[in-house]
Design a protein around this motif. Structure first.
Motif: not given
Length: 260
Positions: A191-197, A231-237
């Motif tokens: 959900a965080a990745r999809n919304t940018g939150r 906590f920031e998601c890391d799109p590269s992982t």
């Protein structure tokens, strides 16, 4: 040092004398049902009124605080943590889940400037009256039988929320019996990745010591609500790597308190 199981650890010290606790619980037994039924049915009458969710959120927050007070339970959060949540925007809140007290403790500890809502399983919304009340109050209805549909629903609800409002998710899915945190599901990260939150992790301490599984009457004491940095998601992982990193950061905080 090995971790102790919840039943092996003493509950936090009671905050009221025996006489005061008995008086408060008698008051809860006599007047509580009327008050809490009122809170539950307000959305049926007022859900379409202007500004309903704003004042209803404060009503629910006060109800949670009064319930814990009558149970002789208080929550503890530092002023720095209160300030962090007051300024918190654009986040999804995740908390560990060890007791039925967790949601009430979070509501009590939150500053009024920070709005939250919860995701509710679809089965709770099947009854027409409950559906209207939950929708009016802003709860997010999630069909757990279909992961893709649940994620789409959750994503759409988060995107429609104002920045200062956060949905609260329990990444373990249910109350855990383990000594530490349970296995995390990927929903919050997706959900965080999809919304940018960002994700705002919050660790609840000692709620299971006051109300363990199988018990219905909680003990008196203090629940510590500990707010972690965003906590920031890391799109590269991979998603799994993000989930593992999130769990490890929360588990380190949770386990550190157990060892004290």
């Amino acid at each position: 040092m090995s971790l102790q199981r919840p039943e092996e650890r003493a509950a936090p010290a009671a905050i009221d004398s025996t006489g005061v606790r008995i008086f408060k619980r008698m008051t809860l037994f006599l007047l509580g049902p009327v008050y809490f039924l009122f809170v539950a049915f307000v959305p049926l009458l007022c859900s379409k009124r202007r500004g309903f969710r704003g004042w209803y959120w404060r009503l629910v927050k006060r109800a949670c605080s009064r319930l814990l007070w009558l149970l002789s339970i208080r929550t503890e959060m530092t002023q720095a943590e209160v300030a962090m949540l007051t300024a918190d925007t654009g986040s999804i809140i995740v908390i560990n889940h060890r007791s039925h007290l967790d949601g009430f403790a979070l509501m009590d500890a939150l500053p009024e400037a920070k709005w939250i809502t919860f995701a509710a399983k679809k089965e709770l919304c099947d009854a027409a009256l409950l559906r209207r009340g939950f929708k009016g109050a802003g709860l997010v209805e999630v069909d757990r039988k279909s992961g893709s549909v649940a994620l789409e629903t959750l994503t759409a609800a988060i995107q429609a929320m104002p920045a200062r409002c956060s949905v609260v998710l329990f990444p373990e899915g249910t109350r855990t019996r383990s000594e530490s945190l349970g296995t995390f599901k990927a929903g919050a990260v997706l959900a965080a990745r999809n919304t940018g939150r960002t994700i705002r992790p919050i660790v609840i301490h000692d709620s299971d010591r006051l109300l363990p599984r199988g018990k219905h009457l909680p003990k008196s004491g203090t629940i510590r609500v500990e707010v972690l940095p965003p906590f920031e998601c890391d799109p590269s992982t991979s998603v799994d790597e993000d989930v593992s990193r999130l769990r490890n950061s929360m588990m380190a905080v949770f386990n550190n308190r157990i060892r004290r």
